[in-house]
Structure formats: C-alpha cells, structure tokens
Scaffold this active site. Structure first.
Site, PDB file in Angstrom:
ATOM      1  N   ASN A   7      44.219  46.593  41.578  1.00  0.00           N
ATOM      2  CA  ASN A   7      44.386  47.931  42.139  1.00  0.00           C
ATOM      3  C   ASN A   7      43.167  48.454  42.886  1.00  0.00           C
ATOM      4  O   ASN A   7      43.256  49.458  43.592  1.00  0.00           O
ATOM      5  CB  ASN A   7      44.773  48.920  41.034  1.00  0.00           C
ATOM      6  CG  ASN A   7      46.164  48.658  40.491  1.00  0.00           C
ATOM      7  OD1 ASN A   7      46.854  47.745  40.947  1.00  0.00           O
ATOM      8  ND2 ASN A   7      46.584  49.450  39.530  1.00  0.00           N
TER       9      ASN A   7
ATOM     10  N   HIS B 148      51.026  37.664  39.749  1.00  0.00           N
ATOM     11  CA  HIS B 148      50.157  38.581  40.490  1.00  0.00           C
ATOM     12  C   HIS B 148      48.897  37.880  40.995  1.00  0.00           C
ATOM     13  O   HIS B 148      48.182  38.419  41.846  1.00  0.00           O
ATOM     14  CB  HIS B 148      49.772  39.741  39.570  1.00  0.00           C
ATOM     15  CG  HIS B 148      49.832  41.092  40.228  1.00  0.00           C
ATOM     16  ND1 HIS B 148      50.513  41.356  41.397  1.00  0.00           N
ATOM     17  CD2 HIS B 148      49.278  42.283  39.855  1.00  0.00           C
ATOM     18  CE1 HIS B 148      50.380  42.635  41.713  1.00  0.00           C
ATOM     19  NE2 HIS B 148      49.629  43.218  40.804  1.00  0.00           N
TER      20      HIS B 148
ATOM     21  N   ASN C 277      49.862  47.534  45.274  1.00  0.00           N
ATOM     22  CA  ASN C 277      48.656  48.315  44.997  1.00  0.00           C
ATOM     23  C   ASN C 277      47.371  47.695  45.532  1.00  0.00           C
ATOM     24  O   ASN C 277      46.441  48.409  45.908  1.00  0.00           O
ATOM     25  CB  ASN C 277      48.524  48.570  43.493  1.00  0.00           C
ATOM     26  CG  ASN C 277      49.546  49.568  42.983  1.00  0.00           C
ATOM     27  OD1 ASN C 277      50.022  50.413  43.731  1.00  0.00           O
ATOM     28  ND2 ASN C 277      49.892  49.473  41.709  1.00  0.00           N
TER      29      ASN C 277
ATOM     30  N   ASP D 261      50.717  38.313  46.481  1.00  0.00           N
ATOM     31  CA  ASP D 261      52.061  38.070  45.970  1.00  0.00           C
ATOM     32  C   ASP D 261      53.066  39.081  46.529  1.00  0.00           C
ATOM     33  O   ASP D 261      52.716  40.205  46.847  1.00  0.00           O
ATOM     34  CB  ASP D 261      52.062  38.155  44.447  1.00  0.00           C
ATOM     35  CG  ASP D 261      51.555  39.512  43.956  1.00  0.00           C
ATOM     36  OD1 ASP D 261      50.365  39.818  44.173  1.00  0.00           O
ATOM     37  OD2 ASP D 261      52.353  40.274  43.375  1.00  0.00           O
TER      38      ASP D 261
ATOM     39  N   TYR E 158      39.800  43.871  39.726  1.00  0.00           N
ATOM     40  CA  TYR E 158      41.201  43.986  39.337  1.00  0.00           C
ATOM     41  C   TYR E 158      42.010  44.425  40.566  1.00  0.00           C
ATOM     42  O   TYR E 158      41.496  45.059  41.486  1.00  0.00           O
ATOM     43  CB  TYR E 158      41.430  44.921  38.146  1.00  0.00           C
ATOM     44  CG  TYR E 158      40.864  44.328  36.873  1.00  0.00           C
ATOM     45  CD1 TYR E 158      41.617  43.465  36.084  1.00  0.00           C
ATOM     46  CD2 TYR E 158      39.544  44.573  36.498  1.00  0.00           C
ATOM     47  CE1 TYR E 158      41.084  42.881  34.952  1.00  0.00           C
ATOM     48  CE2 TYR E 158      38.995  43.994  35.367  1.00  0.00           C
ATOM     49  CZ  TYR E 158      39.763  43.144  34.596  1.00  0.00           C
ATOM     50  OH  TYR E 158      39.227  42.559  33.489  1.00  0.00           O
TER      51      TYR E 158
ATOM     52  N   TYR F  12      44.986  36.028  33.035  1.00  0.00           N
ATOM     53  CA  TYR F  12      45.831  36.296  34.201  1.00  0.00           C
ATOM     54  C   TYR F  12      45.919  35.103  35.156  1.00  0.00           C
ATOM     55  O   TYR F  12      46.629  35.171  36.158  1.00  0.00           O
ATOM     56  CB  TYR F  12      45.289  37.490  34.982  1.00  0.00           C
ATOM     57  CG  TYR F  12      45.301  38.798  34.224  1.00  0.00           C
ATOM     58  CD1 TYR F  12      46.487  39.341  33.755  1.00  0.00           C
ATOM     59  CD2 TYR F  12      44.120  39.503  33.995  1.00  0.00           C
ATOM     60  CE1 TYR F  12      46.514  40.537  33.062  1.00  0.00           C
ATOM     61  CE2 TYR F  12      44.127  40.710  33.308  1.00  0.00           C
ATOM     62  CZ  TYR F  12      45.325  41.219  32.841  1.00  0.00           C
ATOM     63  OH  TYR F  12      45.343  42.406  32.163  1.00  0.00           O
TER      64      TYR F  12
END
Length: 202
Positions: free
Chosen positions: A81, A34, A127, A106, A79, A29
C-alpha cells in the site's frame, strides 16, 4: 550477442529506467498472489544474471543493464500500500520520468497465466498503483499486469484472496506469464511497447 554480453553489467552515466515489481517483503508473503511483481523481477534477475540485494530508497534494488539500457530494478520494502514511497524516491534521485518507469503487479481481473500491458492508465483499484500515482503525481507510466485470477466467489474476502498462495495447478501458467513478462520488459526498454502489447496482451 552484444546485448547478451551487456546484460547484468552496469553502463556509464545515470540509469535510464526504473523497473519496479510490487509485493510485500515478509517471507510469509513470498509465494502469494499479491507478490507476483516480486516473483517477476526475481525471475528477471535470474535470467539476466544480477542480484536484487542493495538496500536503498526503502527498497532492495539492483543497478544493472538489460537490453543495453542501464536500469534500476526494485522491490519496494514498504508493503504494497505504500509502494509509491520507494518508487518516487528512486525516480526523483535519478531524474527518471514516469514514462521510463515500468511497474509489474498482480491483477485479479485476469486469469492466472494472462498478461495485460498498458502504456498508462488509472490505478484500477490496486492500492500499490494508487500509492505510486499519488507519490509520482502522474499515472503516465507503463505497467505489466500479471493475472492472479478472480475470487472463488463474490463473498470471499479480497485481502484473503490476494494474500493466498497459488495452487499447484497454477504453477505452470504462472511461470509462463512471468517468462512472458520478462520478455516484455526488454521490449518496453527498447521502446517497443506496441509490439509487447500485440504479443502478450490477453
């Protein structure tokens, strides 16, 4: 000169501020849209000569000094969320109030290269911010939004878009936005949020 000498060094007492860049921890990632928050605090560390490498509060953190203020700089490892778990845990431990928590993340409503700085606000459907608001019990924290561009078309899956990597022609405007965001952090730490908004808001 004094501020420059102080940069990257710890001051006495407890941290005054928490700066959290949001993203996802796995290597795959790293360069995705994100992860703009992670990319920004990594650049902040590079500019100010510190390393974000201590595991604490479900995050990797640095306890450092920026613009004469003792700051915890954080990359939550929960992560996106569940970002609020790390942010709230650190804020509670150091008794840092929401108004001294700067969150960098972001924003799909802004073009790549654009910033939006706000004193406080809603989660806007993000989120990571939703989790922070829920765990802090407050939305009264300043935030720096980094533009990642809108989906190519309305039918494009949102998750696929935010987890896609930036294109080569987006590298320059992204770098400019991140550089500006790093400058904005210094202004926010010094209580100059209006100046930051006037200078960098698109």
């Amino acid at each position: 000169m004094f501020r420059r000498l102080m940069t990257g060094r710890r001051t006495s007492g407890t941290p005054e501020f928490l700066v959290a860049g949001l993203g996802n921890p796995e290597r795959r990632y790293t360069l995705t849209r994100h992860n703009s928050g992670f990319l920004c605090v990594d650049e902040l560390a590079e500019k100010h000569g510190f390393k974000i490498n201590k595991l604490k509060f479900k995050a990797v953190i640095a306890d450092t000094c920026i613009a004469g203020h003792r700051v915890i700089v954080m990359k939550p490892q929960t992560y996106m969320n569940n970002s609020g778990e790390a942010v709230a845990e650190a804020a509670k431990f150091y008794k840092i109030p929401p108004e001294n928590i700067i969150v960098i993340f972001d924003d799909i409503s802004l073009d790549v290269g654009k910033l939006r700085i706000k004193r406080k606000g809603s989660d806007g459907g993000h989120n990571g911010i939703k989790s922070i608001v829920a765990h802090l019990g407050s939305s009264d924290f300043p935030r720096i939004k980094i533009g990642i561009g809108q989906k190519p078309n309305p039918d494009f899956d949102l998750a696929d878009w935010v987890l896609s990597e930036f294109k080569k022609d987006e590298a320059k405007p992204l770098k400019e936005a991140i550089d500006n965001a790093c400058e904005a952090v210094g202004l926010l730490l010094n209580g100059e949020i209006d100046e930051a908004m006037n200078r960098y808001n698109s």
